[in-house]
Design a protein around this motif. Structure first.
Motif, PDB file in Angstrom:
ATOM      1  N   VAL A 204      25.009  38.872 -73.782  1.00  0.00           N
ATOM      2  CA  VAL A 204      23.855  38.895 -74.923  1.00  0.00           C
ATOM      3  C   VAL A 204      22.838  37.841 -74.628  1.00  0.00           C
ATOM      4  O   VAL A 204      21.696  37.786 -75.562  1.00  0.00           O
ATOM      5  CB  VAL A 204      24.186  39.330 -76.188  1.00  0.00           C
ATOM      6  CG1 VAL A 204      25.192  40.651 -76.268  1.00  0.00           C
ATOM      7  CG2 VAL A 204      25.141  37.983 -76.761  1.00  0.00           C
ATOM      8  N   GLY A 205      23.276  36.845 -74.062  1.00  0.00           N
ATOM      9  CA  GLY A 205      22.161  35.597 -74.053  1.00  0.00           C
ATOM     10  C   GLY A 205      22.426  34.727 -72.862  1.00  0.00           C
ATOM     11  O   GLY A 205      23.597  34.918 -72.160  1.00  0.00           O
ATOM     12  N   ARG A 206      21.351  33.891 -72.520  1.00  0.00           N
ATOM     13  CA  ARG A 206      21.701  33.120 -71.139  1.00  0.00           C
ATOM     14  C   ARG A 206      20.834  31.748 -71.534  1.00  0.00           C
ATOM     15  O   ARG A 206      19.746  31.801 -72.269  1.00  0.00           O
ATOM     16  CB  ARG A 206      20.882  33.765 -69.984  1.00  0.00           C
ATOM     17  CG  ARG A 206      21.544  35.056 -69.517  1.00  0.00           C
ATOM     18  CD  ARG A 206      20.777  35.608 -68.483  1.00  0.00           C
ATOM     19  NE  ARG A 206      21.373  36.979 -68.000  1.00  0.00           N
ATOM     20  CZ  ARG A 206      22.545  37.254 -67.206  1.00  0.00           C
ATOM     21  NH1 ARG A 206      22.960  36.014 -66.575  1.00  0.00           N
ATOM     22  NH2 ARG A 206      22.832  38.234 -66.812  1.00  0.00           N
ATOM     23  N   VAL A 207      21.438  30.728 -71.407  1.00  0.00           N
ATOM     24  CA  VAL A 207      21.182  29.376 -71.620  1.00  0.00           C
ATOM     25  C   VAL A 207      20.924  28.670 -70.107  1.00  0.00           C
ATOM     26  O   VAL A 207      22.151  28.482 -69.228  1.00  0.00           O
ATOM     27  CB  VAL A 207      22.162  28.763 -72.425  1.00  0.00           C
ATOM     28  CG1 VAL A 207      21.380  27.152 -72.535  1.00  0.00           C
ATOM     29  CG2 VAL A 207      21.901  29.377 -73.722  1.00  0.00           C
ATOM     30  N   PRO A 208      19.720  28.209 -69.795  1.00  0.00           N
ATOM     31  CA  PRO A 208      19.815  27.346 -68.560  1.00  0.00           C
ATOM     32  C   PRO A 208      20.625  26.105 -68.541  1.00  0.00           C
ATOM     33  O   PRO A 208      20.440  25.480 -69.633  1.00  0.00           O
ATOM     34  CB  PRO A 208      18.287  27.210 -68.375  1.00  0.00           C
ATOM     35  CG  PRO A 208      17.602  27.170 -69.725  1.00  0.00           C
ATOM     36  CD  PRO A 208      18.540  28.326 -70.354  1.00  0.00           C
ATOM     37  N   GLN A 209      21.217  25.723 -67.626  1.00  0.00           N
ATOM     38  CA  GLN A 209      21.997  24.368 -67.495  1.00  0.00           C
ATOM     39  C   GLN A 209      20.999  23.496 -66.753  1.00  0.00           C
ATOM     40  O   GLN A 209      20.288  23.859 -65.748  1.00  0.00           O
ATOM     41  CB  GLN A 209      23.149  24.320 -66.898  1.00  0.00           C
ATOM     42  CG  GLN A 209      24.227  25.360 -67.526  1.00  0.00           C
ATOM     43  CD  GLN A 209      25.758  25.462 -66.894  1.00  0.00           C
ATOM     44  OE1 GLN A 209      26.527  26.372 -67.215  1.00  0.00           O
ATOM     45  NE2 GLN A 209      25.812  25.042 -65.747  1.00  0.00           N
ATOM     46  N   ALA A 210      21.004  22.116 -67.002  1.00  0.00           N
ATOM     47  CA  ALA A 210      20.260  21.236 -66.282  1.00  0.00           C
ATOM     48  C   ALA A 210      20.685  20.785 -65.003  1.00  0.00           C
ATOM     49  O   ALA A 210      20.150  20.148 -64.257  1.00  0.00           O
ATOM     50  CB  ALA A 210      20.105  19.756 -67.347  1.00  0.00           C
ATOM     51  N   SER A 211      22.284  21.246 -64.840  1.00  0.00           N
ATOM     52  CA  SER A 211      22.492  21.388 -63.423  1.00  0.00           C
ATOM     53  C   SER A 211      23.699  22.484 -63.114  1.00  0.00           C
ATOM     54  O   SER A 211      24.101  23.077 -64.296  1.00  0.00           O
ATOM     55  CB  SER A 211      23.381  19.812 -63.162  1.00  0.00           C
ATOM     56  OG  SER A 211      24.671  19.979 -63.643  1.00  0.00           O
ATOM     57  N   PRO A 212      24.234  22.449 -61.818  1.00  0.00           N
ATOM     58  CA  PRO A 212      25.065  23.754 -61.780  1.00  0.00           C
ATOM     59  C   PRO A 212      26.705  23.309 -62.033  1.00  0.00           C
ATOM     60  O   PRO A 212      27.419  24.293 -62.026  1.00  0.00           O
ATOM     61  CB  PRO A 212      24.998  23.921 -60.177  1.00  0.00           C
ATOM     62  CG  PRO A 212      24.018  23.166 -59.789  1.00  0.00           C
ATOM     63  CD  PRO A 212      23.509  22.036 -60.705  1.00  0.00           C
ATOM     64  N   PHE A 213      26.989  22.170 -62.320  1.00  0.00           N
ATOM     65  CA  PHE A 213      28.442  21.707 -62.562  1.00  0.00           C
ATOM     66  C   PHE A 213      28.696  21.317 -64.066  1.00  0.00           C
ATOM     67  O   PHE A 213      28.476  20.440 -64.459  1.00  0.00           O
ATOM     68  CB  PHE A 213      28.666  20.734 -61.607  1.00  0.00           C
ATOM     69  CG  PHE A 213      30.110  20.232 -61.548  1.00  0.00           C
ATOM     70  CD1 PHE A 213      31.072  21.192 -62.261  1.00  0.00           C
ATOM     71  CD2 PHE A 213      30.580  19.171 -60.924  1.00  0.00           C
ATOM     72  CE1 PHE A 213      32.464  20.782 -62.210  1.00  0.00           C
ATOM     73  CE2 PHE A 213      31.924  18.697 -60.844  1.00  0.00           C
ATOM     74  CZ  PHE A 213      32.577  19.590 -61.434  1.00  0.00           C
TER      75      PHE A 213
END
Length: 485
Positions: A204-213
Motif C-alpha cells: 500500500v506504500g513505497r518509500v525510496p531508500q537512499a541506497s540498496p542495502f
C-alpha cells in the motif's frame, strides 16, 4: 486572584514534570505498560559463527548459557549435517513465550520456548532468509527471504508456511506498526522499502531508500515513525509511519551502520543506532532528530534492543563476542557480558520465564567463547589508530576470520593478505579479495588456520595481516598493516 491562578498552574506543571511519560517499549505500542528489569527477563543474541543463541539474565548481567542450534566448521560441511548454519536473525511472539531464530545458511526458522529453552519446531523456507517477526496479534510470522523476492508468511501456531507476499528483490527485514495495521519491509538489494497491509498482504506504500542495502528497520512505539539503516553508505533514514509515508530525515551515522532501536524514558523517546566502523552507538531524539550522545561500546556493534522499561539497551558486539548493557539515562555502558561468536540480532524479552530458573536445556559457552582479536592501521602512520578490527573465531583447528574494514577509498578493490614482514613488504599471500562500499568500508571473511600463522612463535614462519590495493591476482601498494599481535 491572578497570583492564585499562577500558583495553581505552577503546581500543575511540577506534578506533570514529576510523572514520567514512560509506557511502551519497542516493538510494543506506547500504551503498553512498562515492565521493570527482573530475573524473569532474558536477553538473547543470535551468534552466526558458533551457531548458538546466548541467554543472559539482565538482573545480574550474567550469561546463563547457550542454546546450541548447530556445530561450527568444519562439522557443518558434512553432507549428513542436520544442524543450523549462520544463526543470524531473531524475533519473538507478543506473549513473550516463543523466539523465532533465523539461520541464513540452512534456510530455516527455529522456534524456541523461552521458558524451557527447548526447540519447539523448525520451518524451512526459501533461499537465505534474514529476519523473522510475529505480527502484533501473534497470528502470523513474517520471514524476509533475502535471497529471493518475497516474504514467507507462517502460521503463528503451527509455524507452517501459508502464503507469500511478493516484494522487491532482497527483502532485508520487516517490522510492524504497533497497532498491527502495517508491515514495513526494507530491502538489501533494491533501493526501496515497501509498506504492506497486514490484513490484506498487499503493498500500500513505497518509500525510496537512499541506497540498496538496508539490513534493519524499526518502528517507534507511538506509531509515528519508522527508522531504517543503510549499511553500505553509513546512513539512517526516517519516514512517516502513516500514509503517504514521506521521508522525514536522512542522517549520516557512519560506516557499517548496523541496527536501530528505541528506548522511552523520563527524558523522551530516543533512537539508538549501532555503528560498526566507529565502534559506537549514536543516540538521537525522535522529535527533532538531534544527536544527544555518542557511546563507545567495543568492536563492531550490531544488534540492539531495549529492556521492558526502557532503562537499558543491550548491544551485541560482533567482533568482541560480548553483550554491552547501556543505561539510557546516563548513556554509559554499565556491563559487558561474554557471549558466543559474532552476535548478530539481539532481543530483550521481558518476563520470558514465568516461573522457575529458566536454565533448562542450556549449555556452557565452551568453544563458542574462543576468539583471538587483532587490529590493522594505516601503513606508515606515525601514531597509528586502528582502522580495521579482526576477529579469529575458533572452530577447532581452524578459524573463521572476520575483518571490520574502514578507512579505505570508497568503491575500490582491495585484498586481505598475509605478508612476511610487519610493514607488509615482500610477496603477499592473498586470503580474500573485496570491494569497499561507498563509505570506504567492508566486512571481509576468510577461513583457515590463520591464528597459528599470525601468532606463530617462530619468526621464520610467522606472517602478518595486511590490506593491499588491487586484486588477488595483482596486489598493489599496502594500505593497512597489522598493529596488534
Amino acid at each position: 486572584m491572578i497570583a492564585l491562578i499562577r500558583s495553581i498552574l505552577f503546581a500543575a506543571t511540577l506534578m506533570a514534570a514529576a510523572v514520567p511519560v514512560l509506557a511502551g517499549q519497542a516493538p510494543f505500542g506506547a500504551s503498553a505498560p512498562d515492565i521493570p528489569v527482573s530475573d524473569r527477563d532474558r536477553v538473547y543474541a543470535a551468534e552466526q559463527f558458533s551457531n548458538t543463541v546466548s541467554v543472559t539474565d539482565p538482573a545480574t548481567n550474567a550469561l546463563l548459557g547457550v542454546i546450541r542450534l548447530g556445530d561450527p566448521q568444519p562439522a557443518n560441511f558434512s553432507p549428513l549435517y542436520r544442524g543450523q548454519v549462520l544463526v543470524h536473525g531473531m524475533g519473538f511472539s507478543p506473549d513473550r513465550r516463543t523466539l523465532a531464530v533465523v539461520s541464513i545458511g540452512s534456510n530455516s526458522v527455529t522456534f524456541i520456548d523461552t521458558a524451557t529453552n527447548a526447540v519447539k519446531h523448525t520451518t524451512y523456507v526459501g533461499r537465505s532468509p534474514h529476519e523473522a517477526f510475529f505480527t502484533p496479534d501473534g497470528s502470523e510470522v513474517w520471514v524476509t527471504v533475502r535471497g529471493e523476492d518475497y516474504v514467507a508468511v507462517l502460521d503463528g501456531t503451527t509455524y507452517a508456511e501459508t502464503s507469500r507476499i511478493p516484494v522487491p528483490d532482497g527483502p532485508g527485514m520487516q517490522i510492524f506498526s504497533p497497532d498491527g495495521r502495517y508491515g514495513y519491509i526494507c530491502s538489501s538489494f533494491t533501493p526501496e522499502t515497501v509498506v504492506v497491509s497486514v490484513a490484506e498482504h498487499r503493498i500500500v506504500g513505497r518509500v525510496p531508500q537512499a541506497s540498496p542495502f538496508c539490513p534493519n528497520i524499526a518502528a517507534t512505539p507511538d506509531g509515528t515513525q519508522v527508522w531504517l539503516t543503510l549499511k553500505d553508505v553509513g546512513r539512517t533514514q526516517v519516514f512517516d509511519a502513516r500514509p503517504p509515508f514521506e521521508v522525514l530525515r536522512t542522517i549520516d551515522t557512519g560506516p557499517i551502520t548496523n541496527h536501530v532501536n528505541f528506548a522511552r524514558n523520563a527524558n523522551g523517546t530516543f533512537a539508538y543506532v549501532t555503528v560498526g566502523g566507529l565502534d559506537e552507538v549514536k543516540v538521537f531524539r525522535t522529535d527533532d532528530f538531534t544527536q544527544v550522545a555518542t557511546i563507545p561500546v567495543g568492536k563492531l556493534p550490531h544488534g540492539i534492543w531495549p529492556s521492558g522499561d526502557g532503562s537499558r539497551v543491550y548491544v551485541g558486539l560482533e567482533n568482541a563476542d560480548t553483550l554491552a548493557a547501556i543505561d539510557t539515562l546516563t548513556n554509559e555502558v554499565i556491563a559487558t557480558i561474554p557471549i558466543g561468536q559474532a552476535p548478530q540480532a539481539v532481543t530483550y524479552v521481558p518476563a520470558a520465564v514465568p516461573a522457575g530458573e529458566g536454565a533448562a536445556n542450556l549449555q556452557p559457552l565452551g568453544l563458542a567463547g574462543e576468539t583471538a582479536h587483532l587490529s590493522l592501521s594505516a601503513a606508515g602512520a606515525a601514531a597509528p589508530d586502528a582502522a580495521t578490527s579482526v576477529s579469529l573465531f575458533d572452530q577447532g583447528l581452524i578459524q573463521i576470520l572476520q575483518a571490520s574494514v574502514t578507512g579505505l577509498a570508497p568503491k575500490r578493490p582491495y585484498v586481505l593478505a598475509l605478508a612476511g614482514a610487519p610493514d607488509g613488504s615482500g610477496p603477499l599471500e592473498p586470503l580474500s579479495a573485496f570491494v569497499t562500499n561507498p563509505a570506504g568500508a567492508a566486512i571481509v571473511n576468510a577461513t583457515g588456520p590463520i591464528r597459528q600463522i599470525v601468532q606463530a612463535a617462530e619468526a621464520t614462519t610467522r606472517r602478518y595481516l595486511v590490506i593491499a590495493e588491487g586484486t588477488a591476482a595483482k596486489p598493489g601498494a599496502v594500505a593497512q598493516v597489522q598493529t596488534a599481535p
